[in-house]
Motif scaffolding. Structure first.
Motif, PDB file in Angstrom:
ATOM      1  N   ASN A 171      12.545 -32.228 -29.904  1.00  0.00           N
ATOM      2  CA  ASN A 171      12.397 -31.831 -28.050  1.00  0.00           C
ATOM      3  C   ASN A 171      13.789 -31.289 -27.224  1.00  0.00           C
ATOM      4  OD1 ASN A 171      11.334 -32.700 -25.301  1.00  0.00           O
ATOM      5  ND2 ASN A 171      13.166 -34.066 -24.725  1.00  0.00           N
ATOM      6  N   GLU A 172      13.387 -30.262 -26.416  1.00  0.00           N
ATOM      7  CA  GLU A 172      14.039 -29.757 -25.684  1.00  0.00           C
ATOM      8  C   GLU A 172      14.924 -29.127 -26.798  1.00  0.00           C
ATOM      9  OE1 GLU A 172      14.365 -31.822 -22.251  1.00  0.00           O
ATOM     10  OE2 GLU A 172      13.293 -30.950 -21.431  1.00  0.00           O
ATOM     11  N   TYR A 179      10.265 -29.026 -14.856  1.00  0.00           N
ATOM     12  CA  TYR A 179      10.374 -29.416 -13.687  1.00  0.00           C
ATOM     13  C   TYR A 179      11.124 -28.500 -12.192  1.00  0.00           C
ATOM     14  CZ  TYR A 179       9.921 -33.059 -17.439  1.00  0.00           C
ATOM     15  OH  TYR A 179       9.572 -34.400 -18.151  1.00  0.00           O
ATOM     16  N   HIS A 182      12.228 -37.572 -30.390  1.00  0.00           N
ATOM     17  CA  HIS A 182      12.701 -36.987 -28.934  1.00  0.00           C
ATOM     18  C   HIS A 182      13.783 -37.717 -28.823  1.00  0.00           C
ATOM     19  CE1 HIS A 182      10.932 -36.502 -25.475  1.00  0.00           C
ATOM     20  NE2 HIS A 182      11.735 -36.528 -24.421  1.00  0.00           N
ATOM     21  N   TYR A 183      14.898 -36.773 -29.052  1.00  0.00           N
ATOM     22  CA  TYR A 183      16.442 -37.171 -28.493  1.00  0.00           C
ATOM     23  C   TYR A 183      16.731 -38.397 -29.049  1.00  0.00           C
ATOM     24  CZ  TYR A 183      16.231 -35.112 -24.170  1.00  0.00           C
ATOM     25  OH  TYR A 183      15.854 -33.562 -23.238  1.00  0.00           O
ATOM     26  N   GLN A 188      11.306 -44.071 -25.149  1.00  0.00           N
ATOM     27  CA  GLN A 188      10.739 -44.606 -23.720  1.00  0.00           C
ATOM     28  C   GLN A 188      10.104 -45.528 -23.548  1.00  0.00           C
ATOM     29  OE1 GLN A 188      11.914 -39.413 -22.541  1.00  0.00           O
ATOM     30  NE2 GLN A 188      12.200 -40.648 -20.727  1.00  0.00           N
ATOM     31  N   SER A 213      13.338 -43.706 -17.593  1.00  0.00           N
ATOM     32  CA  SER A 213      13.599 -42.007 -17.316  1.00  0.00           C
ATOM     33  C   SER A 213      15.326 -41.878 -18.535  1.00  0.00           C
ATOM     34  CB  SER A 213      14.507 -41.997 -15.826  1.00  0.00           C
ATOM     35  OG  SER A 213      15.159 -40.594 -16.086  1.00  0.00           O
ATOM     36  N   ALA A 214      14.374 -40.790 -19.173  1.00  0.00           N
ATOM     37  CA  ALA A 214      15.095 -40.062 -20.401  1.00  0.00           C
ATOM     38  C   ALA A 214      17.096 -40.078 -19.825  1.00  0.00           C
ATOM     39  CB  ALA A 214      14.674 -39.482 -21.053  1.00  0.00           C
ATOM     40  N   GLY A 215      17.198 -39.453 -18.784  1.00  0.00           N
ATOM     41  CA  GLY A 215      18.459 -38.809 -17.224  1.00  0.00           C
ATOM     42  C   GLY A 215      19.283 -39.810 -17.839  1.00  0.00           C
ATOM     43  N   TRP A 274      15.663 -33.023  -6.968  1.00  0.00           N
ATOM     44  CA  TRP A 274      14.896 -31.876  -8.574  1.00  0.00           C
ATOM     45  C   TRP A 274      14.322 -30.862  -7.709  1.00  0.00           C
ATOM     46  CZ3 TRP A 274      13.305 -33.774 -13.939  1.00  0.00           C
ATOM     47  CH2 TRP A 274      14.857 -34.440 -14.207  1.00  0.00           C
ATOM     48  N   TRP A 287       4.166 -35.291 -18.025  1.00  0.00           N
ATOM     49  CA  TRP A 287       5.518 -35.800 -18.215  1.00  0.00           C
ATOM     50  C   TRP A 287       4.962 -37.261 -18.198  1.00  0.00           C
ATOM     51  CZ3 TRP A 287       7.454 -36.801 -22.868  1.00  0.00           C
ATOM     52  CH2 TRP A 287       8.884 -37.738 -23.088  1.00  0.00           C
ATOM     53  N   ASN A 304      18.393 -33.418 -14.647  1.00  0.00           N
ATOM     54  CA  ASN A 304      18.495 -34.496 -15.624  1.00  0.00           C
ATOM     55  C   ASN A 304      19.435 -33.357 -16.966  1.00  0.00           C
ATOM     56  OD1 ASN A 304      16.310 -32.516 -16.825  1.00  0.00           O
ATOM     57  ND2 ASN A 304      15.611 -33.861 -17.543  1.00  0.00           N
ATOM     58  N   LEU A 305      18.770 -32.089 -17.208  1.00  0.00           N
ATOM     59  CA  LEU A 305      19.863 -31.809 -17.945  1.00  0.00           C
ATOM     60  C   LEU A 305      20.719 -30.488 -17.021  1.00  0.00           C
ATOM     61  CD1 LEU A 305      17.433 -30.665 -20.584  1.00  0.00           C
ATOM     62  CD2 LEU A 305      19.223 -32.373 -20.524  1.00  0.00           C
ATOM     63  N   LYS A 343      12.133 -44.038 -11.537  1.00  0.00           N
ATOM     64  CA  LYS A 343      11.759 -42.608 -11.155  1.00  0.00           C
ATOM     65  C   LYS A 343      11.202 -42.766 -11.887  1.00  0.00           C
ATOM     66  CE  LYS A 343      14.391 -39.597 -12.168  1.00  0.00           C
ATOM     67  NZ  LYS A 343      15.053 -38.453 -12.794  1.00  0.00           N
ATOM     68  N   TYR A 363       6.896 -41.208 -13.519  1.00  0.00           N
ATOM     69  CA  TYR A 363       6.078 -40.012 -13.632  1.00  0.00           C
ATOM     70  C   TYR A 363       4.877 -39.685 -14.226  1.00  0.00           C
ATOM     71  CZ  TYR A 363      10.699 -37.565 -14.268  1.00  0.00           C
ATOM     72  OH  TYR A 363      11.613 -36.412 -13.713  1.00  0.00           O
ATOM     73  N   GLU A 412       6.144 -31.147 -20.869  1.00  0.00           N
ATOM     74  CA  GLU A 412       6.718 -31.200 -20.930  1.00  0.00           C
ATOM     75  C   GLU A 412       6.526 -30.909 -18.305  1.00  0.00           C
ATOM     76  OE1 GLU A 412      10.676 -33.686 -20.706  1.00  0.00           O
ATOM     77  OE2 GLU A 412       9.773 -33.377 -22.965  1.00  0.00           O
TER      78      GLU A 412
HETATM   79  C1  BG6 Z   1      12.807 -33.972 -20.471  1.00  0.00           C
HETATM   80  C2  BG6 Z   1      12.911 -34.891 -21.526  1.00  0.00           C
HETATM   81  O1  BG6 Z   1      14.070 -33.373 -20.454  1.00  0.00           O
HETATM   82  O2  BG6 Z   1      12.723 -34.929 -18.827  1.00  0.00           O
HETATM   83  C3  BG6 Z   1      12.206 -36.540 -21.113  1.00  0.00           C
HETATM   84  O3  BG6 Z   1      12.472 -34.031 -23.010  1.00  0.00           O
HETATM   85  C4  BG6 Z   1      12.527 -36.717 -19.594  1.00  0.00           C
HETATM   86  O4  BG6 Z   1      12.518 -36.928 -22.076  1.00  0.00           O
HETATM   87  C5  BG6 Z   1      12.493 -35.785 -18.996  1.00  0.00           C
HETATM   88  O5  BG6 Z   1      11.996 -38.094 -19.178  1.00  0.00           O
HETATM   89  C6  BG6 Z   1      11.926 -36.658 -17.306  1.00  0.00           C
HETATM   90  O6  BG6 Z   1      13.838 -36.266 -16.946  1.00  0.00           O
HETATM   91  P1  BG6 Z   1      14.154 -38.360 -16.444  1.00  0.00           P
HETATM   92  O7  BG6 Z   1      15.587 -37.604 -16.756  1.00  0.00           O
HETATM   93  O8  BG6 Z   1      13.650 -37.958 -15.199  1.00  0.00           O
HETATM   94  O9  BG6 Z   1      13.038 -39.117 -17.460  1.00  0.00           O
END
Ligand code: BG6
Length: 493
Positions: free
Chosen positions: A189-190, A324, A144-145, A20, A441-443, A358, A434, A341-342, A449, A451, A384
């Protein structure tokens, strides 16, 4: 008999992940990985899922076209070319610990090489040196992914046990070369992301039609569990001072109603989504609830002869979570859903939401820490957390500012709850913010977006100078850490 846990000064940190943040995908020696091939899609209801669960067609499209299109992870936020400046910013911020990850494909372009790429090694030599010189501790995420794309296309990702051997070669190099700099680390990661998001988590291609085969998902997860235990085993031999962890995304589940059915659903959902990985990696066994879950779904895990023994004898030293938001579990089809995101869940009317939907729940963090500590009795890191929000760079004659009051409020409220959890008797190690410098953004592969407490001038299309600017939250966090450590000195270990 004592009821006390060690009273430690909490460590306050910041985090990025290689894919990222770094960019430099064209750098000599770097192979394409599973994040490089994720395209940006303008935001629609399905965009996040589409760019998170990749099919073979999408991967080929990226590779065959030579990445013709918008592939944001290839540029990240230009961490590689801003490395010195960014570490100096973090030093000025005064964080105790910096969490970052290593790009596996930057060291081993296809994953199969016997030796790492010299350019990749030189880059991480520099990062470790800079971070240690700046006086920060290191919290390393081995992966990390992102994993080399070849390991997915030719080996089947984590479904194939041969991936474990490639991973151990990578891990062995990391601990041999940089073990002396690493304070805390995570093999993955996660790790429960493999269940929610199998492309990112375990490198499984999504079928062009229909859902993932759950047998493949849980087999891949099992292989990651084994890999985690083997990494811990080898790290204890090569670099015994590092502290090993496991990490799950924590959702602090609530039942939607006090009905027994909703409550049971909460327990059952939580077991698989959240506790399975923790039970295996921190407690050392497959819990009894998995038997029925696997049987009813026809899932059969192929285990190596010594897997269970290996897991039992190589549990991690600490547990970490990302947190989060909290989630609501319901048996019914109960109206509006939140984003995440998940996972998505039923809306909780007691909570406000971020611009991305969220649900913000600082007290949920205290609850989550208490519940987890009761289960594992091992130190816990909040590895995170933070607020993903739109920020606006305000440019005036002689300065640039970003007024991110909502992020300050979010962090402040969550920090208070971490401190409360410590008073509750939870052995908390620290909290890591984070995306401390804005990252992709990973999602959803967006830049919009953010942080960070440091703003990066870039947009979703990759326009911008990528220049760094301290946000209001930077000054707030800096003062928070200073004030905190005037009261509580960090331990010297
Ligand atoms: C976590 C991940 O689930 O959420 C990060 O480990 C990710 O890599 C973070 O960036 C926030 O999610 P997003 O989708 O808002 O980037």
């Amino acid at each position: 008999m004592s009821f006390e846990v060690p009273r430690r000064a909490l460590l306050w940190g910041g985090a990025t992940s290689a894919s990222q943040y770094e960019g430099g995908s064209d750098m000599v020696g770097k192979g394409p990985d599973t994040q490089d091939v994720r395209p940006f899609r303008p935001r629609t209801s399905k965009a996040t899922t589409e760019t998170r669960l990749l099919t073979k067609r999408m991967v080929n499209e990226a590779l065959d076209s030579g990445f013709n299109g918008n592939y944001p992870f290839r540029r990240g936020t230009e961490g590689i070319s801003h490395c010195e400046e960014d570490v100096a910013l973090l030093e000025d911020l005064g964080i105790d610990i910096y969490r970052f990850s290593i790009s596996w494909a930057r060291l081993y372009p296809t994953g199969h090489e016997r030796n790492p790429s010299p350019e990749g090694v030189a880059y991480y030599d520099k990062v470790f040196r800079l971070v240690r010189k700046a006086g920060m501790r290191v919290f390393l995420t081995l992966t990390h992914y992102a994993m080399p794309i070849d390991l997915v296309l030719s080996d089947g990702g984590w479904l194939n046990r041969s991936t474990i051997d490639c991973y151990l070669r990578f891990a062995e190099f990391v601990f041999t070369r940089w073990g002396k700099y690493i304070d805390y680390y995570l093999p993955f990661n996660e790790i429960n992301a493999g269940y929610f998001s199998p492309w990112n988590g375990v490198g499984l291609l999504k079928p062009e039609e229909g859902p993932y085969d759950q047998s493949k998902v849980f087999q891949s997860l099992h292989n990651q569990f084994v890999a985690s235990a083997q990494v811990i085993q080898l790290q204890r031999r090569i670099a015994p001072t590092c502290k090993s962890g496991c990490m799950v995304a924590d959702f602090c589940y609530y039942a939607n109603t006090p009905s027994p059915e909703d409550n049971l659903k909460l327990v059952k959902d939580e077991q698989i989504s959240q506790w399975l990985a923790v039970d295996v990696l921190a407690r050392g066994f497959y819990p009894s609830y998995t038997a029925r879950f696997f049987d009813e779904r026809g899932i059969k895990i192929r285990m190596g002869e010594n897997d269970l023994e290996l897991l039992a004898h190589n549990t991690c030293d600490f547990v970490s979570i990302s947190y989060y938001q909290s989630s609501v579990v319901s048996c019914g089809d109960d109206g509006p859903q939140t984003a995440g995101n998940l996972v998505c869940s039923t809306v909780n009317p007691y909570l406000a939401s971020s611009e991305w939907g969220w649900q913000i729940d600082p007290v949920g963090l205290r609850t989550a820490l208490n519940v987890l500590y009761d289960r594992v009795h091992k130190p816990i890191f909040v590895a995170e957390g933070g607020l993903g929000a739109r920020d606006r760079l305000v440019v005036s004659k002689d300065e640039k500012r970003v007024h991110d009051a909502r992020r300050i409020e979010y962090l402040s409220e969550h920090f208070k709850q971490v401190i409360e959890a410590q008073k509750d008797g939870v052995d908390v190690l620290g909290y890591i913010v984070w995306g401390i410098i804005d990252i992709v953004s990973a999602g959803s592969c967006e830049m919009e977006k953010r942080y960070g407490v440091v703003y990066v001038d870039a947009d979703d299309e990759g326009n911008g100078s990528y220049e760094r600017t301290r946000k209001d939250s930077f000054w707030w966090y800096k003062k928070f850490i200073q004030d905190y450590h005037q009261r509580e000195k960090p331990a010297s270990e």
